[in-house]
Design an enzyme around this catalytic site. Structure first.
Site, PDB file in Angstrom:
ATOM      1  N   GLY A  64       0.805  -1.217   0.000  1.00 38.61           N
ATOM      2  CA  GLY A  64       0.000   0.000   0.000  1.00 38.61           C
ATOM      3  C   GLY A  64       0.830   1.254   0.000  1.00 38.61           C
ATOM      4  CG  HIS A  65       3.418   1.888   2.555  1.00 40.52           C
ATOM      5  ND1 HIS A  65       2.543   2.791   3.102  1.00 40.52           N
ATOM      6  CD2 HIS A  65       3.510   0.858   3.433  1.00 40.52           C
ATOM      7  CE1 HIS A  65       2.119   2.329   4.285  1.00 40.52           C
ATOM      8  NE2 HIS A  65       2.690   1.152   4.498  1.00 40.52           N
ATOM      9  CE  LYS A 113       7.322   1.242   6.334  1.00 42.37           C
ATOM     10  NZ  LYS A 113       7.565  -0.085   5.731  1.00 42.37           N
ATOM     11  CG  HIS A 226       0.282   2.090   8.318  1.00 39.46           C
ATOM     12  ND1 HIS A 226       1.380   2.402   9.087  1.00 39.46           N
ATOM     13  CD2 HIS A 226       0.718   1.200   7.386  1.00 39.46           C
ATOM     14  CE1 HIS A 226       2.431   1.726   8.648  1.00 39.46           C
ATOM     15  NE2 HIS A 226       2.057   0.995   7.618  1.00 39.46           N
ATOM     16  CG  ASP A 413     -13.261  30.860 -18.169  1.00 37.76           C
ATOM     17  OD1 ASP A 413     -13.810  30.643 -19.273  1.00 37.76           O
ATOM     18  OD2 ASP A 413     -12.284  30.225 -17.757  1.00 37.76           O
ATOM     19  CB  CYS A 414     -15.331  33.969 -22.705  1.00 35.86           C
ATOM     20  SG  CYS A 414     -14.836  34.844 -24.194  1.00 35.86           S
ATOM     21  N   GLY A 470      -3.897  26.687 -36.345  1.00 40.41           N
ATOM     22  CA  GLY A 470      -5.028  26.332 -35.500  1.00 40.41           C
ATOM     23  C   GLY A 470      -5.844  25.186 -36.041  1.00 40.41           C
ATOM     24  CB  THR A 478     -12.526  29.481 -34.940  1.00 40.71           C
ATOM     25  OG1 THR A 478     -12.294  29.699 -36.338  1.00 40.71           O
ATOM     26  CG2 THR A 478     -12.636  27.994 -34.662  1.00 40.71           C
TER      27      THR A 478
END
Length: 554
Positions: A64-65, A113, A226, A413-414, A470, A478
């Site tokens: 798991g590590h 460990k 853990h 956000d244009c 493009g 476009t």
């Protein structure tokens, strides 16, 4: 509310064996012992072909590590890794089998460990191996700096600093040192390193529900690998603040976790805990280095950034700091083919930031004014500058309206995106890198007097460049749906010999009509986020209007 964790697995009980199978298929230098499911040992593919004549370095623990520990098996690092089930210490028989498989006359070193289960099981296996005639030593790594002393009978937990100990020991063994010397170097390295972790989420074990212990807006300082509770749960903070706190904790002169003081040279490791993007890890590394230098007076010899010892899918990172003695640096820089050890890190660092090269002029001499001061514009250049400035201001004024329109077809956000671009143009009029304007400039440069026909040619060249790079054409929704009809009308009217002002104005109207026509189109090419196309589609006619109006007076 807890919910079932989502995993790309089969049977949760088979995740470790299936991981090992995939690992050895990926890396031909690795093999595993045929003892599934009880025996899960990954080892170097070259050690069984002949009696091993160097000290074997073995580590392991619960799985798991990943990539620890099996990902660090290879010449110059670990000889074998003993894999337990997820977050479960490997059984004694599995560890003993690994010792027997790779240990030769030089003996073996176990790097463990500091968790009770690992210490007991590896310790029992070591004693059994010794009774069978094997030479075995064991070094326990406890590099955790999160919990204040006294730390009780269990001591400090073993964390990502263990990987650095693996590297030191593996390089020492590869150099042919004796078991006693390899063990001594590993023990010394373990005393030179300290680690602390920060988690944004807890991990989810295969087949288990996801805990909601860390809710939105919270983070945990010192959470164990853990999922063990850490030192404190606090509000989420900017990474600058988090890094500062962790460094102060590791280097605290009160706790003296590591023998590092001002003027020392150190190694830095930024370790992802499983679900942290590389971008965030690099940000943490970039903030840690100057803080170590300025606030703590340390010199940074090496920086290792990546995921080395994880906690399944935990979001967060740990920071390890090791005192960089010359002998330790030599071991860290020694070659290894362990698949998960970072490459390209060894050696001294050149300056991280260098000046932007200034292009030479056509005569071969560098024009020092290129980036330092504006060059004097002729009358036509001044008109173009005014036109671009006016267009940029118009775009800035349209920000909220563009955002409103964009919210109906996209992410809203244009206007903000175009506002940033227009603001940048106003701040530095000499660095407009737009393909459209570059193509126009290439067409117009060298002309002392620019005629309306040459403006039309420049527009045609610019439209062609945008289409080329493009990948869009008319009807793709476009900016070209505004510019192509504008260019066509401009050329047609000028070729008839009609008034240039009339040609520019009618061309501008064609651009607006073309832009309006995109309302009923479906986007055909969206190689990047679609707001780019919409932004150009909506805003470029305004640019065309202003430029045409000013150009018509030339």
């Amino acid at each position: 509310m807890a919910y079932q964790g989502k995993k790309l697995i089969n049977d949760p009980n088979d995740v470790v064996t299936e991981f090992i199978e995939g690992l050895v298929e990926t890396y031909p230098g690795l093999q595993y012992l045929d003892g599934f499911p009880q025996i899960k040992v990954v080892l170097r593919a070259d050690v069984l072909s002949a009696p091993y004549d160097k000290v074997a370095v073995i580590s392991g623990g619960g799985s798991g590590h990943e990539p620890a520990h099996a990902g660090f098996v290879g010449p110059g690092m670990l000889t074998a890794a003993i894999c337990g089930d997820v977050f479960t210490s490997p059984p004694v028989d599995s560890i003993l089998t690994g010792i027997r498989a790779v240990t030769g006359s030089m003996g073996c070193l176990l790097i463990v460990k500091n968790y009770t289960g690992d210490r007991l099981n590896f310790g029992l296996a070591a004693e059994q191996a010794k009774s069978e005639g094997y030479k075995v030593e064991m070094v326990v790594v406890g590099d955790d700096c999160a919990l204040p002393p006294p730390r009780g009978i269990a001591g400090r937990r073993g964390l990502a600093g263990t990987i650095l100990v693996h590297k030191v020991a593996g390089a020492a063994a590869d150099a042919g040192l004796s078991l006693a010397d390899v063990a001594a170097e590993a023990k010394h390295a373990s005393e030179m390193v300290g680690t602390m972790g920060v988690a944004l989420s807890v991990c989810t074990l295969p087949g288990h529900v996801t805990s909601d212990r860390l809710g939105p807006g919270l983070m945990e300082l010192g959470l164990g690998i853990h999922g063990e509770p850490g030192a404190a749960v606090v509000d989420l903070q900017p990474v600058d603040v988090v890094v500062s706190h962790v460094l102060k904790q590791i280097l605290s002169p009160e706790t003296k976790y590591v023998p590092i003081t001002r003027g020392s040279r150190v190694v830095l490791m930024i370790n992802g805990l499983g679900a942290t993007p590389m971008m965030e890890l690099m940000i943490a590394a970039g903030k840690a280095v100057p803080q170590l230098q300025v606030e703590h007076g340390l010199a940074i010899d090496r920086v290792y950034t990546g995921s080395f010892m994880t906690s399944l899918d935990m979001a967060g990172f740990s920071i390890s700091i090791m005192k960089a003695e010359p002998a330790i640096l030599q071991r860290l820089d020694a070659p290894t083919s362990a698949p998960s050890w970072p490459v390209g890190v060894e050696g001294d660092h050149p300056p991280t930031k260098i000046p932007i090269p200034v292009p030479a002029s056509c005569s071969g001499k560098t024009d020092e004014r290129t980036f330092n001061e504006p060059q004097e514009l002729n009358e036509q250049g001044c008109m173009m500058e005014v036109a671009i400035e006016a267009a940029a201001i118009e775009i800035i004024n349209l920000r909220e309206k563009l955002n409103e329109w964009d919210s109906k077809v996209g992410d809203g956000d244009c206007g903000s995106t175009m506002h940033r671009g227009a603001t940048a143009v106003l701040e530095d009029m000499k660095r407009w890198y737009d393909i459209f304007c570059k193509a126009a400039y290439a067409s117009l440069k060298g002309n002392h007097v620019i005629t309306p026909s040459q403006w039309a040619t420049a527009l045609e060249v610019s439209v062609a460049a945008v289409s080329k790079y493009g990948g869009a054409v008319a009807g793709y929704r476009t900016m070209l749906d505004a510019l192509i009809p504008a260019s066509k009308v401009l050329r047609e009217i000028l070729d008839t010999g009609d008034d240039a002002l009339k040609a520019f104005l009618l061309s501008s109207e064609a651009a607006l009509t073309g832009a309006e026509s995109t309302k009923n189109m479906h986007a055909q090419v969206i190689p990047f986020p679609s707001y780019h196309s919409r932004a150009y589609m909506v805003c470029k006619p305004a640019v065309v209007n202003v430029i045409y109006y000013n150009a018509s007076t030339i």
